[in-house]
Scaffold this motif. Structure first.
Motif: not given
Length: 258
Positions: A97-98, A100-103, A132
């Motif tokens: 998940v992390f 996926q969230t990092v630009p 992801f």
């Protein structure tokens, strides 16, 4: 055939009306071409720069396809590993998940440092953006297998590997295909963003480079053409995934039956 034509008629008609209105408004209001070119000028750019656009599309397609393939293989393998143990899932799924969230723009310079400028860094960028959805959907599918069927396999003495190959993976195929459909478009986005930062080391620049360089030359028509090529690439990858999913599922899964 008639049904297909009837289904295609409304979107095609709306597209013609939209392009006609766009062309008329730009000409009536005398909007400068470097701000908003008319569709006719974009079409002319397609014809004049067909070779450049074609080579750039192929360059981006190679990186996007490689990243997409990696996301499919590694995403399913990670999902299988996480589905084997709830403890393993709780330990490592948050990192997926992390990721996926990092630009991707923020970590793209690191990819250039680690993999060098060019296709490798761009492919890794496409992989990071697209993996992801495959992990999430494959894991959901693997977790959703009917408990009664698992008990039946256990009753007949099937081991974990046999159960995985003959029950869990086939049952989760619809979810995996859904993840791949999402990943296809994201892989193209990741490749374009990767090219913004990673550029190219040798050979032909991709669509990302073309999109960045066209405005500096006041070639907004070429910019629109490159964006349309990128969209067509994403649609092509989505369509190919749809076709593959239909061929795999059409005989037994309700979602692909006509």
């Amino acid at each position: 055939m008639k049904t297909s034509l009837a289904a295609a008629a409304p979107p095609l008609l709306s597209l013609v009306l939209l392009l006609g209105a766009w062309e008329a408004l730009v000409r009536v209001l005398a909007v400068p071409a470097y701000l908003l070119p008319p569709p006719s000028q974009i079409a002319a750019a397609f014809a004049a720069d067909a070779t450049t656009l074609g080579l750039a599309t192929w360059t981006t397609a190679k990186s996007a396809l490689l990243g997409f393939a990696l996301s499919g293989v590694i995403g399913v393998l990670v999902a299988v590993a996480l589905s084997a143990s709830r403890l393993l899932e709780r330990a490592f799924y948050p990192y997926a998940v992390f990721l996926q969230t990092v630009p991707i723009v923020a970590i793209a310079p690191l990819l250039v440092l680690w993999f060098g400028p060019g296709e490798r860094a761009v492919s890794v960028s496409a992989f990071i953006v697209s993996v992801f959805p495959v992990v999430a959907n494959a894991l959901s599918g693997l977790r959703s297998v009917e408990p009664a069927l698992r008990d039946l396999f256990r009753l007949y003495g099937a081991g974990k590997l046999r159960t995985l190959l003959l029950l869990s993976l086939p049952s989760s195929l619809p979810s995996i295909v859904t993840g791949l459909r999402i990943a296809g478009g994201l892989a193209v986005i990741g490749a374009i963003v990767g090219e913004f930062v990673a550029g190219f080391a040798e050979g032909t620049p991709g669509l990302g480079i073309l999109i960045m360089s066209a405005p500096r030359q006041l070639r907004t028509d070429l910019l629109f053409a490159a964006v349309l090529c990128a969209s067509a690439l994403g649609l092509g990858l989505f369509g190919a995934t749809n076709l593959g999913g239909w061929l795999l599922l059409r005989r037994w899964h309700p979602s692909e039956k006509s």
